[in-house]
Design a protein around this motif. Structure first.
Motif, mmCIF file in Angstrom:
data_model
loop_
_atom_site.group_PDB
_atom_site.id
_atom_site.type_symbol
_atom_site.label_atom_id
_atom_site.label_comp_id
_atom_site.label_asym_id
_atom_site.label_seq_id
_atom_site.Cartn_x
_atom_site.Cartn_y
_atom_site.Cartn_z
ATOM 1 N N VAL A 1 0.848 -1.187 0.000
ATOM 2 C CA VAL A 1 0.000 0.000 0.000
ATOM 3 C C VAL A 1 0.886 1.239 0.000
ATOM 4 C CG1 VAL A 1 -1.722 1.318 1.288
ATOM 5 C CG2 VAL A 1 -1.905 -1.171 1.160
ATOM 6 N N VAL A 2 0.732 2.076 -1.043
ATOM 7 C CA VAL A 2 1.595 3.259 -1.207
ATOM 8 C C VAL A 2 0.815 4.573 -1.294
ATOM 9 C CG1 VAL A 2 3.501 1.956 -2.244
ATOM 10 C CG2 VAL A 2 1.699 2.912 -3.714
ATOM 11 N N GLY A 3 -0.509 4.525 -1.300
ATOM 12 C CA GLY A 3 -1.304 5.739 -1.375
ATOM 13 C C GLY A 3 -2.694 5.508 -0.828
ATOM 14 N N ASN A 4 -3.323 6.593 -0.397
ATOM 15 C CA ASN A 4 -4.662 6.540 0.182
ATOM 16 C C ASN A 4 -5.453 7.753 -0.292
ATOM 17 O OD1 ASN A 4 -6.163 7.603 3.077
ATOM 18 N ND2 ASN A 4 -6.741 5.634 2.248
ATOM 19 N N LEU A 5 -6.718 7.531 -0.631
ATOM 20 C CA LEU A 5 -7.601 8.612 -1.051
ATOM 21 C C LEU A 5 -8.949 8.431 -0.371
ATOM 22 C CD1 LEU A 5 -8.132 10.274 -4.405
ATOM 23 C CD2 LEU A 5 -10.112 9.184 -3.327
ATOM 24 N N GLY A 6 -9.487 9.526 0.144
ATOM 25 C CA GLY A 6 -10.826 9.525 0.703
ATOM 26 C C GLY A 6 -11.756 10.327 -0.183
ATOM 27 N N LEU A 7 -12.937 9.804 -0.432
ATOM 28 C CA LEU A 7 -13.984 10.481 -1.187
ATOM 29 C C LEU A 7 -15.218 10.476 -0.295
ATOM 30 C CD1 LEU A 7 -15.124 11.739 -3.803
ATOM 31 C CD2 LEU A 7 -15.565 9.409 -4.615
ATOM 32 N N HIS A 8 -15.647 11.667 0.103
ATOM 33 C CA HIS A 8 -16.699 11.792 1.102
ATOM 34 C C HIS A 8 -17.775 12.754 0.631
ATOM 35 C CE1 HIS A 8 -13.523 10.152 3.661
ATOM 36 N NE2 HIS A 8 -12.754 11.117 3.198
ATOM 37 N N GLU A 9 -18.954 12.637 1.217
ATOM 38 C CA GLU A 9 -19.987 13.645 1.005
ATOM 39 C C GLU A 9 -19.435 14.970 1.526
ATOM 40 O OE1 GLU A 9 -24.148 11.275 1.692
ATOM 41 O OE2 GLU A 9 -23.094 12.009 3.452
ATOM 42 N N ALA A 10 -19.632 16.033 0.766
ATOM 43 C CA ALA A 10 -19.101 17.335 1.170
ATOM 44 C C ALA A 10 -19.843 17.907 2.368
ATOM 45 C CB ALA A 10 -19.142 18.317 0.005
ATOM 46 N N GLY A 11 -21.038 17.485 2.589
ATOM 47 C CA GLY A 11 -21.823 17.965 3.723
ATOM 48 C C GLY A 11 -23.078 17.140 3.868
ATOM 49 N N LYS A 12 -23.761 17.337 4.949
ATOM 50 C CA LYS A 12 -24.976 16.556 5.209
ATOM 51 C C LYS A 12 -26.238 17.234 4.688
ATOM 52 C CE LYS A 12 -22.634 13.381 7.117
ATOM 53 N NZ LYS A 12 -22.237 12.301 6.254
ATOM 54 N N SER A 13 -26.124 18.478 4.230
ATOM 55 C CA SER A 13 -27.285 19.188 3.720
ATOM 56 C C SER A 13 -27.775 18.545 2.424
ATOM 57 C CB SER A 13 -26.935 20.656 3.449
ATOM 58 O OG SER A 13 -27.991 21.289 2.740
ATOM 59 N N PRO A 14 -29.092 18.333 2.282
ATOM 60 C CA PRO A 14 -29.628 17.795 1.032
ATOM 61 C C PRO A 14 -29.279 18.668 -0.173
ATOM 62 C CG PRO A 14 -31.337 17.855 2.729
ATOM 63 C CD PRO A 14 -30.130 18.556 3.286
ATOM 64 N N ARG A 15 -29.024 19.939 0.078
ATOM 65 C CA ARG A 15 -28.716 20.857 -1.022
ATOM 66 C C ARG A 15 -27.291 20.690 -1.525
ATOM 67 N NH1 ARG A 15 -30.858 26.565 0.870
ATOM 68 N NH2 ARG A 15 -30.217 27.069 -1.238
ATOM 69 N N ARG A 16 -26.469 19.863 -0.831
ATOM 70 C CA ARG A 16 -25.075 19.633 -1.258
ATOM 71 C C ARG A 16 -24.827 18.152 -1.547
ATOM 72 N NH1 ARG A 16 -20.820 22.868 -1.968
ATOM 73 N NH2 ARG A 16 -19.507 21.753 -0.505
ATOM 74 N N ARG A 17 -25.885 17.399 -1.789
ATOM 75 C CA ARG A 17 -25.728 15.968 -2.083
ATOM 76 C C ARG A 17 -24.987 15.714 -3.387
ATOM 77 N NH1 ARG A 17 -31.583 14.377 -0.286
ATOM 78 N NH2 ARG A 17 -31.185 14.081 1.920
ATOM 79 N N HIS A 18 -24.917 16.703 -4.217
ATOM 80 C CA HIS A 18 -24.255 16.542 -5.516
ATOM 81 C C HIS A 18 -22.742 16.780 -5.425
ATOM 82 C CE1 HIS A 18 -24.756 20.855 -5.134
ATOM 83 N NE2 HIS A 18 -23.950 21.052 -6.166
ATOM 84 N N VAL A 19 -22.223 17.020 -4.216
ATOM 85 C CA VAL A 19 -20.827 17.413 -4.047
ATOM 86 C C VAL A 19 -20.061 16.372 -3.235
ATOM 87 C CG1 VAL A 19 -19.265 19.224 -3.227
ATOM 88 C CG2 VAL A 19 -21.544 19.836 -4.078
#
Length: 177
Positions: free
Chosen positions: A67-85
């Protein structure tokens, strides 16, 4: 992508990767590019991996099983108005930087974001002195949208950070109309 005859393989992070992720975030270059603090414990990484919400994705890049790298991909926020981010954060082990690991991780994250999670916008922050990371992010369509002055305290001084974002290509076309 190949490194020394071995492909870079990206896969979902597993709890057994905690020691390797600890090693990544123990490197001075990797630490300098993140908001992590020096001297992380393996137990901290075990807890983070075991407590990860189902909507968050953690990926690792491996070369010949290492293992040589790590990436996290997360919801940008919990607001329904930012679900696309989605928000992206990543680190590559010091001795593996500049070998295509970041590109492999970013390619996988964008495929996941665009093709499966329906994220229309990806966001990240990058320190203004991290030229290699900015070059990588630009390669994948990220643009600088602003500067955060005195964003973080690192190595005895305050450093600035750029806000960078990438719009999904079809969404970008809709927004332009």
């Amino acid at each position: 992508m190949m490194v020394a005859g071995h492909p870079i393989v990206v896969r979902r992070t597993e709890l057994r990767d905690a020691d390797a992720i600890h090693s990544i975030f123990s490197g001075p270059k990797a630490i300098a590019g993140t908001l992590q603090l020096p001297y992380p414990s393996v137990e901290l990484w075990r807890k983070r991996l075991s407590d990860m919400p189902p909507s968050d994705f953690s990926l690792v890049a491996t070369i010949d099983g290492d293992v040589v790298g790590n990436l996290g991909l997360h919801e940008a926020g919990k607001s329904p108005r930012r679900r696309h981010v989605g928000a992206v954060g990543m680190a590559v082990r010091d001795d593996s930087q500049g070998r295509g690991v970041g590109s492999a991780l970013m390619k996988a994250a964008i495929e996941l974001a665009d093709g499966w999670l329906n994220y229309q916008r990806l966001e990240l922050n990058v320190y203004t002195d991290n030229l290699a990371a900015m070059t990588l992010y630009r390669k994948f369509g990220f643009v600088i949208e602003g500067t955060f002055r005195a964003y973080a305290f690192r190595d005895g001084r305050y450093v600035d950070s750029y806000a960078m974002a990438r719009l999904h290509p079809t969404f970008k076309a809709q927004v332009a109309q």
